[in-house]
Design a protein around this motif. Structure first.
Motif, PDB file in Angstrom:
ATOM      1  N   GLY A 201      28.890   3.332 -14.941  1.00  0.00           N
ATOM      2  CA  GLY A 201      30.035   3.173 -15.831  1.00  0.00           C
ATOM      3  C   GLY A 201      29.747   3.619 -17.238  1.00  0.00           C
ATOM      4  O   GLY A 201      30.646   4.059 -17.955  1.00  0.00           O
ATOM      5  N   LEU A 202      28.479   3.535 -17.636  1.00  0.00           N
ATOM      6  CA  LEU A 202      28.073   3.980 -18.971  1.00  0.00           C
ATOM      7  C   LEU A 202      27.346   5.313 -18.904  1.00  0.00           C
ATOM      8  O   LEU A 202      27.693   6.258 -19.606  1.00  0.00           O
ATOM      9  CB  LEU A 202      27.177   2.922 -19.628  1.00  0.00           C
ATOM     10  CG  LEU A 202      26.649   3.263 -21.033  1.00  0.00           C
ATOM     11  CD1 LEU A 202      27.806   3.395 -22.016  1.00  0.00           C
ATOM     12  CD2 LEU A 202      25.652   2.200 -21.496  1.00  0.00           C
ATOM     13  N   ASP A 203      26.321   5.374 -18.036  1.00  0.00           N
ATOM     14  CA  ASP A 203      25.516   6.590 -17.916  1.00  0.00           C
ATOM     15  C   ASP A 203      25.943   7.483 -16.754  1.00  0.00           C
ATOM     16  O   ASP A 203      25.626   8.668 -16.738  1.00  0.00           O
ATOM     17  CB  ASP A 203      24.039   6.226 -17.741  1.00  0.00           C
ATOM     18  CG  ASP A 203      23.498   5.416 -18.907  1.00  0.00           C
ATOM     19  OD1 ASP A 203      23.817   5.768 -20.054  1.00  0.00           O
ATOM     20  OD2 ASP A 203      22.774   4.435 -18.658  1.00  0.00           O
ATOM     21  N   PHE A 204      26.636   6.904 -15.766  1.00  0.00           N
ATOM     22  CA  PHE A 204      27.050   7.712 -14.621  1.00  0.00           C
ATOM     23  C   PHE A 204      28.219   7.029 -13.909  1.00  0.00           C
ATOM     24  O   PHE A 204      28.450   5.831 -14.058  1.00  0.00           O
ATOM     25  CB  PHE A 204      25.893   7.910 -13.633  1.00  0.00           C
ATOM     26  CG  PHE A 204      25.502   6.680 -12.868  1.00  0.00           C
ATOM     27  CD1 PHE A 204      26.025   6.420 -11.604  1.00  0.00           C
ATOM     28  CD2 PHE A 204      24.600   5.765 -13.394  1.00  0.00           C
ATOM     29  CE1 PHE A 204      25.662   5.284 -10.890  1.00  0.00           C
ATOM     30  CE2 PHE A 204      24.222   4.622 -12.696  1.00  0.00           C
ATOM     31  CZ  PHE A 204      24.755   4.385 -11.438  1.00  0.00           C
ATOM     32  N   THR A 205      28.936   7.829 -13.128  1.00  0.00           N
ATOM     33  CA  THR A 205      30.002   7.333 -12.258  1.00  0.00           C
ATOM     34  C   THR A 205      29.782   7.891 -10.854  1.00  0.00           C
ATOM     35  O   THR A 205      29.135   8.929 -10.676  1.00  0.00           O
ATOM     36  CB  THR A 205      31.398   7.755 -12.756  1.00  0.00           C
ATOM     37  OG1 THR A 205      31.441   9.194 -12.858  1.00  0.00           O
ATOM     38  CG2 THR A 205      31.697   7.135 -14.115  1.00  0.00           C
ATOM     39  N   VAL A 206      30.331   7.192  -9.865  1.00  0.00           N
ATOM     40  CA  VAL A 206      30.142   7.582  -8.467  1.00  0.00           C
ATOM     41  C   VAL A 206      31.497   7.740  -7.794  1.00  0.00           C
ATOM     42  O   VAL A 206      32.368   6.881  -7.924  1.00  0.00           O
ATOM     43  CB  VAL A 206      29.318   6.529  -7.696  1.00  0.00           C
ATOM     44  CG1 VAL A 206      29.103   6.972  -6.255  1.00  0.00           C
ATOM     45  CG2 VAL A 206      27.992   6.274  -8.378  1.00  0.00           C
ATOM     46  N   ASP A 207      31.672   8.840  -7.063  1.00  0.00           N
ATOM     47  CA  ASP A 207      32.852   9.019  -6.222  1.00  0.00           C
ATOM     48  C   ASP A 207      32.487   8.520  -4.832  1.00  0.00           C
ATOM     49  O   ASP A 207      31.758   9.196  -4.095  1.00  0.00           O
ATOM     50  CB  ASP A 207      33.255  10.494  -6.185  1.00  0.00           C
ATOM     51  CG  ASP A 207      34.563  10.735  -5.444  1.00  0.00           C
ATOM     52  OD1 ASP A 207      34.995   9.828  -4.691  1.00  0.00           O
ATOM     53  OD2 ASP A 207      35.152  11.815  -5.597  1.00  0.00           O
ATOM     54  N   THR A 208      32.977   7.347  -4.461  1.00  0.00           N
ATOM     55  CA  THR A 208      32.604   6.762  -3.179  1.00  0.00           C
ATOM     56  C   THR A 208      33.236   7.465  -1.981  1.00  0.00           C
ATOM     57  O   THR A 208      32.887   7.186  -0.843  1.00  0.00           O
ATOM     58  CB  THR A 208      32.978   5.269  -3.138  1.00  0.00           C
ATOM     59  OG1 THR A 208      34.382   5.121  -3.393  1.00  0.00           O
ATOM     60  CG2 THR A 208      32.185   4.480  -4.175  1.00  0.00           C
ATOM     61  N   ALA A 209      34.167   8.385  -2.229  1.00  0.00           N
ATOM     62  CA  ALA A 209      34.798   9.142  -1.143  1.00  0.00           C
ATOM     63  C   ALA A 209      34.036  10.423  -0.818  1.00  0.00           C
ATOM     64  O   ALA A 209      34.255  11.019   0.240  1.00  0.00           O
ATOM     65  CB  ALA A 209      36.242   9.485  -1.503  1.00  0.00           C
TER      66      ALA A 209
END
Length: 210
Positions: free
Chosen positions: A147-155
């Motif tokens: 959320g701060l350093d990275f985000t993830v696309d769970t799809a």
């Protein structure tokens, strides 16, 4: 491809049988030697959910899930209880479990992967269905904050970094994941009488490419 981002009930997949399969084409030559090749870069997993059914309530839940997916029409998530972590089953995922790439000073998008190694050889499996809130990430041994350093696309299993890692910096990850699958049949047959004496329906499930 039509896919529902919903997991087959994990309590119903526990106890199922299945695992990876490969496709190998073998030609035996006149001298007895063989030539072996494969058109598949990645393995494909198959399961049978029927053997995990323990009660008529389980059968009802399975039928409801089957009908909501319209049989083979829509894919869904499946928890493979024998292989669902970036680490050993007895451990919790850590940010340095798997090396998923190296920085080049500009790249910020990385695919989650899991490496299987044995006897000096290895296979790298793309992970496209990570479990939400399970992904941990690090760069050169330093853990990052989601959320701060990275985000993830769970799809898709793609990780987006806020800043590009420096050239040569190792990007590592730890996570839990599901397998994208579909039902491998458009018909499920059940019998209340036979189920009570141990006869369970066959519910074949097969991995799909996403």
């Amino acid at each position: 491809m039509a896919f529902h981002e919903v997991r087959f009930p994990a309590n119903l997949s526990f106890g199922s049988v299945g695992g990876p399969e490969r496709r190998t084409e073998i030609v035996t030559l006149a001298n007895g030697f063989e030539e072996r090749n494969t058109p598949w870069e990645h393995g494909r997993r198959r399961y049978d959910a029927g053997v995990a059914m323990r009660s008529l309530d389980d059968v009802e839940a399975m039928i409801a899930f089957f009908e909501a997916r319209r049989g083979q029409l829509y894919g869904f998530r499946w928890k493979d209880w024998s292989d669902f972590k970036s680490c050993l089953p007895s451990r919790d995922p850590a940010f340095d479990d798997q090396r998923i790439g190296f920085g080049d000073g500009s790249k910020t998008l990385f695919q989650l992967t899991k490496t299987y190694s044995s006897g000096g050889h290895s296979y790298v499996r793309p992970i496209t269905k990570p479990v939400a809130d399970s992904v941990r990430l690090g760069i050169d041994g330093v853990e990052l904050a989601e959320g701060l350093d990275f985000t993830v696309d769970t799809a898709t299993g793609l990780v987006m970094l806020a800043e590009a890692p420096e050239f040569g910096a190792a990007v590592t990850a730890g996570f839990e994941f599901d397998v994208p699958v579909r039902f491998d049949t458009d018909r499920i047959q059940t019998s209340v009488a036979s189920f009570k004496v141990g006869d369970v329906p066959s519910v074949p499930v097969v991995e799909v490419r996403v």
